[in-house]
Design a protein around this motif. Structure first.
Motif, short mmCIF file in Angstrom:
data_model
loop_
_atom_site.label_atom_id
_atom_site.label_comp_id
_atom_site.label_asym_id
_atom_site.label_seq_id
_atom_site.Cartn_x
_atom_site.Cartn_y
_atom_site.Cartn_z
N ILE A 1 0.83 -1.20 0.00
CA ILE A 1 0.00 0.00 0.00
C ILE A 1 0.87 1.26 0.00
O ILE A 1 0.62 2.21 -0.74
CB ILE A 1 -0.92 0.04 1.24
CG1 ILE A 1 -1.78 -1.22 1.32
CG2 ILE A 1 -1.81 1.27 1.21
CD1 ILE A 1 -2.67 -1.27 2.55
N THR A 2 1.91 1.26 0.82
CA THR A 2 2.71 2.46 1.02
C THR A 2 3.47 2.88 -0.23
O THR A 2 3.52 4.06 -0.58
CB THR A 2 3.69 2.25 2.19
OG1 THR A 2 2.99 1.78 3.33
CG2 THR A 2 4.41 3.54 2.54
N VAL A 3 4.08 1.92 -0.93
CA VAL A 3 4.86 2.26 -2.13
C VAL A 3 3.98 2.89 -3.21
O VAL A 3 4.34 3.95 -3.75
CB VAL A 3 5.60 1.01 -2.66
CG1 VAL A 3 6.22 1.30 -4.03
CG2 VAL A 3 6.69 0.60 -1.69
N PRO A 4 2.81 2.32 -3.57
CA PRO A 4 1.96 3.00 -4.55
C PRO A 4 1.50 4.38 -4.09
O PRO A 4 1.32 5.29 -4.90
CB PRO A 4 0.76 2.05 -4.70
CG PRO A 4 1.28 0.72 -4.31
CD PRO A 4 2.28 0.98 -3.23
N GLN A 5 1.32 4.55 -2.77
CA GLN A 5 0.89 5.85 -2.28
C GLN A 5 1.99 6.89 -2.48
O GLN A 5 1.73 8.02 -2.90
CB GLN A 5 0.52 5.76 -0.80
CG GLN A 5 -0.23 6.98 -0.30
CD GLN A 5 -0.73 6.81 1.13
OE1 GLN A 5 -0.15 6.05 1.89
NE2 GLN A 5 -1.77 7.51 1.49
N VAL A 6 3.23 6.51 -2.20
CA VAL A 6 4.36 7.42 -2.46
C VAL A 6 4.44 7.76 -3.94
O VAL A 6 4.66 8.91 -4.33
CB VAL A 6 5.69 6.78 -1.98
CG1 VAL A 6 6.88 7.62 -2.42
CG2 VAL A 6 5.69 6.62 -0.47
N ARG A 7 4.23 6.75 -4.78
CA ARG A 7 4.33 6.96 -6.22
C ARG A 7 3.26 7.91 -6.74
O ARG A 7 3.48 8.66 -7.69
CB ARG A 7 4.21 5.60 -6.94
CG ARG A 7 4.41 5.70 -8.44
CD ARG A 7 4.21 4.36 -9.14
NE ARG A 7 5.36 3.48 -8.93
CZ ARG A 7 5.32 2.36 -8.23
NH1 ARG A 7 4.19 1.97 -7.66
NH2 ARG A 7 6.39 1.59 -8.11
N GLY A 8 2.09 7.90 -6.11
CA GLY A 8 0.98 8.69 -6.63
C GLY A 8 0.93 10.13 -6.17
O GLY A 8 0.14 10.91 -6.71
N MET A 9 1.74 10.51 -5.19
CA MET A 9 1.63 11.86 -4.61
C MET A 9 1.99 12.96 -5.61
O MET A 9 1.33 13.99 -5.68
CB MET A 9 2.53 11.97 -3.38
CG MET A 9 2.05 11.19 -2.19
SD MET A 9 0.46 11.81 -1.61
CE MET A 9 0.18 10.75 -0.22
N TYR A 10 3.04 12.76 -6.37
CA TYR A 10 3.57 13.83 -7.21
C TYR A 10 2.59 14.24 -8.31
O TYR A 10 2.37 15.43 -8.55
CB TYR A 10 4.90 13.41 -7.83
CG TYR A 10 5.42 14.36 -8.88
CD1 TYR A 10 5.97 15.59 -8.53
CD2 TYR A 10 5.33 14.04 -10.24
CE1 TYR A 10 6.42 16.47 -9.49
CE2 TYR A 10 5.79 14.92 -11.21
CZ TYR A 10 6.33 16.13 -10.83
OH TYR A 10 6.78 17.00 -11.79
N ASN A 11 1.99 13.27 -9.00
CA ASN A 11 1.15 13.58 -10.16
C ASN A 11 -0.06 14.44 -9.79
O ASN A 11 -0.41 15.37 -10.51
CB ASN A 11 0.70 12.29 -10.84
CG ASN A 11 1.84 11.60 -11.55
OD1 ASN A 11 2.75 12.24 -12.04
ND2 ASN A 11 1.80 10.27 -11.60
N GLY A 12 -0.71 14.10 -8.67
CA GLY A 12 -1.87 14.89 -8.26
C GLY A 12 -1.50 16.32 -7.96
O GLY A 12 -2.22 17.26 -8.33
N ASP A 13 -0.37 16.53 -7.28
CA ASP A 13 0.08 17.88 -6.96
C ASP A 13 0.44 18.65 -8.23
O ASP A 13 0.12 19.83 -8.37
CB ASP A 13 1.30 17.78 -6.03
CG ASP A 13 1.78 19.14 -5.55
OD1 ASP A 13 1.18 19.69 -4.61
OD2 ASP A 13 2.75 19.67 -6.14
N LYS A 14 1.09 17.97 -9.16
CA LYS A 14 1.53 18.63 -10.40
C LYS A 14 0.34 19.12 -11.22
O LYS A 14 0.34 20.26 -11.72
CB LYS A 14 2.37 17.66 -11.22
CG LYS A 14 2.88 18.26 -12.53
CD LYS A 14 3.62 17.22 -13.35
CE LYS A 14 4.07 17.80 -14.69
NZ LYS A 14 4.71 16.79 -15.55
N MET A 15 -0.70 18.29 -11.36
CA MET A 15 -1.86 18.68 -12.16
C MET A 15 -2.53 19.93 -11.59
O MET A 15 -2.92 20.83 -12.33
CB MET A 15 -2.84 17.52 -12.23
CG MET A 15 -2.37 16.35 -13.10
SD MET A 15 -3.61 15.07 -13.31
CE MET A 15 -3.65 14.36 -11.67
N ARG A 16 -2.65 19.98 -10.28
CA ARG A 16 -3.29 21.14 -9.65
C ARG A 16 -2.46 22.40 -9.85
O ARG A 16 -2.98 23.47 -10.17
CB ARG A 16 -3.49 20.86 -8.15
CG ARG A 16 -4.12 21.99 -7.38
CD ARG A 16 -4.34 21.58 -5.94
NE ARG A 16 -3.10 21.21 -5.27
CZ ARG A 16 -2.27 22.11 -4.73
NH1 ARG A 16 -2.55 23.40 -4.79
NH2 ARG A 16 -1.17 21.70 -4.12
#
Length: 704
Positions: free
Chosen positions: A340-355
């Motif tokens: 769970i933790t590794v995919p969560q780390v992987r997903g943080m950047y993209n959401g922030d970048k789009m906003r």
């Protein structure tokens, strides 16, 4: 120098000792990545503590949410009472990031409420890292967000020592530079006050104040006191006062970067004008000029973090400092529940970048705002020294990395991963049975059971079947209730969990449902009530992310187990089966009309693990005993990040944008569909199946 000193009434079992030796040797042999495959109740946390004791390195334990992090913090605090065990999670009680929705021309200002208690924990964590080698930090994934440069943080600190010549007025200026506020009335965390020849500083890392007593310009005494009562705790010869906040920049440094910000502002305004985007150009110019005026006058402005690249002296595109930068070059990291933790780390950047890109494209922020961000996954990976992934169901990513790291280490025969399948309690993995969903599916299922060699299952023994899955489930729940045991039931949809709960309630059973629309506090209350016997059965979609520890549960029923997908993937099924592994009579019933690949994997893996434990129990004459655990009022102090944090806001944002799908340009439609698909995959990897299902439904709706 202080060293880690493990204190526990327990001794390592032979299985735990073997795992500790293998992983410790791997680290000493310079194996960067290793994986610990540990079943529920096998003592993974105790194994980690023993490795910390033997390796004597600063340690970071990374968890996927605040609640799990708090649980691990409590356990490690008990193991190392003499050492610096700290807690580092997001300090927001409420956080609404700055955003802009073009379709509605709606600008949303940043709003937040900071939890002072968590802020204290965060300050204590970084200060320990800079002063003590025996520091263990338990952190959530918020540790990959910008924190402030550790060199600036350390350089801005001040040492006060008995006998030093340190002008009092100079000290007060330094305290102001360190973001401490001067007060005479409200003496609270992050403030200081002057009383004649005495200066008192209320620290932000603990409920302690430093009293500095002067005789002329000479420091005559340094005392640590209770800020409320004035009680003296100790009289050190010297004490290092760290800044009140992590983001500290001298006023002179702020003024020095203002010309650079003005130059970039002119370039970006001109670029908007050349594209005939006059509204965006005017908006950007007015907003940034206002911020510049505030920084010139006070050294601060709202949203100053968007200028962090200038203040840190970083090149465009580079990442900010994070908690990982406060660790020395050699440190140890455990990534708990890595699936769970590794995919969560992987997903943080993209959401922030789009906003951020939306804000920049419409003139709300400079391009530099993109550099105030969480780490990209490759940046996170580059900062790891030695890491151990722990999970009962690790992803192929961790296993592949571990194999490659082991092959390039000093021990080429090592596979890079070790299993911990033996529970000291002797408990075995639950028995699995398969029952048909429908009357028509009985023959098909019976043939599949025979083909796969599962002859012990009840469907094989029956000549005919006259019940549906709900009828059979009702009989099984009632049988469990008579024995004073509890039941968990997983469904595919929220609607089904609610309808099934209503149906069973009408029959007089003590049942309730649980899903993502209930807040974190309510979910914990329900699970505690299940243990207490107020409920006999809890029904939900995803009963994995709660970090369930329910020894009273002896039966887990998985409805529609043959509906292949992320709700019934092999990882999901193995994890769900593990919910019944804390009871001596643990059972799992899968309702299906066929056996999918995921079901076969989960059944075979559970049977393999079960056989290992049974063999161990026979060889050591161990009789398995159900876990007896006190029911505590352990409500989480802080909101669960995985439940009400960034992920939920991402889903809300995607849903709002989807409302304007019909008026978007074709290219924008494709981009939005791709974003939803990526987010669905991230949720599925994190076992956030309810949110993944919502993304799937939204995607299908838009494609129509």
């Amino acid at each position: 120098m202080p060293k880690f000193n493990l204190q526990s009434k327990y001794k390592t079992s032979p299985a735990q000792e073997a795992v500790i030796n293998t992983l410790t040797k791997g680290i000493l042999d310079n194996t960067k990545h290793q994986t610990l495959v540990g079943v529920t109740g096998s003592g993974k946390t105790f194994v980690m503590a023993n490795m910390v004791q033997r390796l004597q390195r600063p340690t970071l334990v990374l968890a996927h949410n605040k609640t799990l992090a708090a649980q691990l913090f409590s356990e490690f605090k008990d193991f190392f009472p003499e050492n610096e065990v700290k807690y580092f999670v997001s300090y927001y009680d409420y956080y609404q990031p700055e955003a802009y929705i073009p379709q509605r021309d709606l600008y949303i200002e940043k709003e937040s409420e900071i939890n002072k208690t968590i802020e204290k924990y965060r300050n204590a964590a970084t200060q320990s890292l800079l002063t003590r080698p025996d520091t263990l930090i338990v952190a959530s994934v918020s540790c990959i967000y910008g924190l402030g440069d550790p060199e600036n943080y350390d350089d801005m600190s001040r040492v006060v020592a008995v006998g030093d010549k340190y002008n009092r007025e100079k000290l007060t200026r330094h305290l102001s530079d360190m973001q401490y506020e001067r007060t005479q009335m409200d003496f609270s965390s992050g403030t200081f006050r002057v009383r004649g020849d005495v200066v008192e500083v209320y620290l932000t890392s603990d409920d302690v104040a430093v009293r500095i007593e002067y005789f002329g310009d000479e420091i005559e005494g340094v005392k640590l006191i209770n800020p409320l009562t004035g009680e003296i705790f100790s009289k050190p010869n010297s004490y290092k006062i760290f800044p009140a906040k992590h983001f500290v920049t001298p006023y002179e440094s702020v003024k020095a970067v203002l010309p650079t910000i003005r130059r970039d502002l002119e370039l970006e305004v001109d670029a908007f004008k050349k594209k005939d985007k006059m509204i965006e150009a005017y908006r950007l110019e007015q907003r940034v000029k206002f911020d510049l005026e505030m920084m010139a006058e006070t050294g601060f402005c709202t949203g100053i973090e968007n200028y962090s690249r200038y203040l840190d002296g970083r090149a465009p595109g580079t990442h900010p400092s994070t908690l990982l930068d406060y660790f020395p070059d050699e440190y140890l990291m455990f990534i708990d529940e890595s699936h769970i933790t590794v995919p969560q780390v992987r997903g943080m950047y993209n959401g922030d970048k789009m906003r951020k890109e939306t804000l920049i494209n419409y003139g709300f922020r400079l391009q530099a705002a993109l550099d105030n961000r969480p780490l990209q996954f490759n940046e996170f990976s580059s900062k790891l020294d030695k890491v151990v992934y722990t999970s009962a169901t690790p992803n192929e990513y961790e296993l592949t990395l571990s194999r490659a790291a082991a092959q390039s280490s000093l021990n080429p025969e090592y596979s890079g991963s070790v299993e911990l399948l033996i529970r000291p309690t002797g408990l075995v993995d639950p028995i699995i049975d398969i029952r048909p969903i429908t009357l028509e599916g009985f023959k098909t299922l019976k043939a599949a059971v025979i083909d796969n060699g599962y002859e012990e299952m009840s469907v094989f023994k029956a000549d005919k079947w006259e019940k549906t899955q709900i009828d059979d489930l009702l009989i099984e729940i009632q049988a469990n209730i008579k024995k004073g045991q509890r039941v968990l039931v997983t469904t595919l949809t929220k609607r089904m969990s609610e309808d099934l709960s209503t149906y069973l309630l009408d029959l007089g059973l003590k049942v309730t449902y649980i899903h993502s629309e209930l807040d974190a506090i309510k979910r914990v209350e329900i699970l505690r009530s299940l243990r207490q016997g107020k409920y006999d059965c809890v029904i939900g979609i995803n009963l994995l992310r709660e970090g369930l520890d329910l020894p009273e549960v002896s039966l887990v029923s998985i409805l529609d187990a043959d509906k292949e997908g992320f709700l019934r993937s092999k990882t999901s099924l193995v994890q769900t089966i593990g919910r019944a592994a804390r009871h001596n009579e643990g059972r799992v019933i899968m309702y299906a009309d066929k056996i999918t690949d995921s079901m076969k994997y989960a059944i075979d893996e559970t049977r393999r693990r079960r056989s290992v434990q049974i063999q161990f129990n026979k060889e050591n004459n161990i009789t398995p005993q159900s876990i007896i655990k006190e029911i505590k009022n352990n409500m989480p102090e802080f909101e669960d990040e995985a439940g009400k944090g960034i992920e939920e806001k991402t889903l809300v944002s995607l849903t709002k944008r989807a409302e304007s799908f019909n008026i978007l340009e074709p290219t924008s439609r494709k981009v939005l569909l791709k974003e939803i698909e990526i987010q669905m995959e991230i949720y599925a990897d994190m076992l956030e199946f309810e949110k993944a299902a919502e993304c799937r439904d939204l995607l299908n709706q838009l494609k129509k």
